[in-house]
Scaffold this active site. Structure first.
Site, PDB file in Angstrom:
ATOM      1  N   ARG A 189     -27.681 -38.758  17.548  1.00  0.00           N
ATOM      2  CA  ARG A 189     -27.401 -37.915  16.500  1.00  0.00           C
ATOM      3  C   ARG A 189     -28.409 -36.720  16.632  1.00  0.00           C
ATOM      4  O   ARG A 189     -28.889 -36.255  15.453  1.00  0.00           O
ATOM      5  CB  ARG A 189     -27.467 -38.475  15.197  1.00  0.00           C
ATOM      6  CG  ARG A 189     -26.500 -39.503  14.708  1.00  0.00           C
ATOM      7  CD  ARG A 189     -24.914 -39.334  15.020  1.00  0.00           C
ATOM      8  NE  ARG A 189     -24.075 -40.369  14.782  1.00  0.00           N
ATOM      9  CZ  ARG A 189     -23.563 -40.925  15.939  1.00  0.00           C
ATOM     10  NH1 ARG A 189     -23.910 -40.554  17.325  1.00  0.00           N
ATOM     11  NH2 ARG A 189     -22.755 -41.809  15.781  1.00  0.00           N
TER      12      ARG A 189
ATOM     13  N   SER B 128     -20.841 -40.811   7.146  1.00  0.00           N
ATOM     14  CA  SER B 128     -22.121 -41.579   7.039  1.00  0.00           C
ATOM     15  C   SER B 128     -23.185 -40.741   6.599  1.00  0.00           C
ATOM     16  O   SER B 128     -23.560 -39.759   7.279  1.00  0.00           O
ATOM     17  CB  SER B 128     -22.492 -42.050   8.529  1.00  0.00           C
ATOM     18  OG  SER B 128     -21.269 -43.169   9.021  1.00  0.00           O
TER      19      SER B 128
ATOM     20  N   GLU C 206     -28.270 -38.124   7.906  1.00  0.00           N
ATOM     21  CA  GLU C 206     -27.524 -37.616   8.944  1.00  0.00           C
ATOM     22  C   GLU C 206     -26.511 -36.532   8.218  1.00  0.00           C
ATOM     23  O   GLU C 206     -26.156 -35.719   8.912  1.00  0.00           O
ATOM     24  CB  GLU C 206     -26.368 -38.698   9.162  1.00  0.00           C
ATOM     25  CG  GLU C 206     -25.517 -38.589  10.288  1.00  0.00           C
ATOM     26  CD  GLU C 206     -24.684 -39.575  10.965  1.00  0.00           C
ATOM     27  OE1 GLU C 206     -23.579 -39.471  11.463  1.00  0.00           O
ATOM     28  OE2 GLU C 206     -25.283 -40.633  10.942  1.00  0.00           O
TER      29      GLU C 206
END
Length: 301
Positions: A174, A223, A293
């Site tokens: 990520r 998420s 995130e």
């Protein structure tokens, strides 16, 4: 600001709008306005705009808004949102797909399936656009963008165009190491030979799984927190007693507690406060500090 920008851009083909509400472009359906919203016609128009934009004017790029929380005070400067001029999909020799960065990830998966290109089905499970997948090394179902990307085009803050091989992204989980001011305009993906019937069946399985375990029909940002090494965020959140926790109309999903949802009239402040409350409780119970995130942009009201 719009009045000061317009004389600098006599040949602009894209659209400019002042005080544009950004909640219309985020999946949470919250957030304040963009001081100026710019929708470029194509890559050349984007480069022209950025060359003319004064260096002291902030420029922020957003995509489909699936992984974005815009704060209630909105975003100062110019917000750039790519549209139709960045929506082309081309099948190339060698089981490759060249895609504009405004293309939704699900359409990448479908185009690959139609062309008999395997290896890109995981994009069926990512609720965003190609640009976001490039910027965050988007992934799902055990695969990530870094595994299938060959190269991408980008325009920097000075209006210069670059072509970056995947190695220049310095990808990890990520995370993308490409310069923050690069706005990606096109990506080239590498797949492998596959049977369209089998590929579509795999995509159907991914879609069914998402519907079963994620609140995809709610106003959510996907998420919320990255998975810490060796752990799952949802398990840490659940163990901290946060499943169903609410602040105003912002709530931790009871279906999947790494998702925050807007149950109706939540503000961005409600959602961010809820997220920070979850982080604090997880830190208290596990000693682990969750990392956002979801991208949070703009100023508080």
């Amino acid at each position: 600001m719009l009045e000061s920008l317009t004389p600098r851009l006599p040949d602009l083909r894209g659209r400019l709008a002042a005080d544009a509400p950004l909640k219309d472009y985020t999946w949470f359906r919250v957030g304040g306005p963009a001081e100026v919203l710019y929708s470029p016609a194509d890559e050349a128009d984007l480069a022209y705009f950025l060359k003319a934009l004064p260096a002291d004017v902030p420029a922020t790029n957003i995509g489909l808004g699936s992984n974005l929380l815009v704060r209630d005070g909105g975003i100062e400067g110019v917000v750039i949102r790519l549209g139709r001029g960045f929506g082309e999909i081309k099948v190339e020799d060698g089981h490759r797909l060249r895609v504009g960065t405004a293309v939704p990830d699900v359409k990448v998966a479908r185009a690959a399936a139609d062309a008999g290109i395997a290896g890109l089905s995981f994009y069926r499970g990512i609720p965003g656009s190609v640009g976001g997948a490039l910027r965050m090394n988007g992934g799902a179902h055990g695969r990530e963008t870094c595994e299938v990307l060959v190269e991408a085009r980008a325009v920097d803050r000075r209006g210069d165009i670059h072509v970056l091989p995947v190695a220049d992204f310095h990808y990890r989980y990520r995370h993308c190491g490409a310069p923050d001011d690069y706005i990606f305009t096109e990506a080239l993906f590498q797949g492998e030979p596959g049977d369209p019937v089998n590929i579509l069946a795999e995509m159907d399985g991914i879609a069914a799984y998402r519907e079963e375990v994620q609140p995809i029909k709610s106003r959510t940002g996907g998420s919320t927190f990255k998975n810490p090494p060796g752990n799952k965020s949802w398990q840490l959140i659940d163990a901290a007693g946060c499943r169903g926790l609410a602040v105003g109309d912002a709530k931790v999903s009871e279906l999947h507690c790494n998702f925050l949802i807007n149950e109706g009239n939540a503000t961005a402040a409600d959602i961010e406060t809820l997220g920070e409350t979850v982080r604090a409780r997880v830190k208290e119970t596990s000693g682990i500090e969750l990392e956002w995130e979801i991208k949070r942009l703009g100023k508080e009201a």
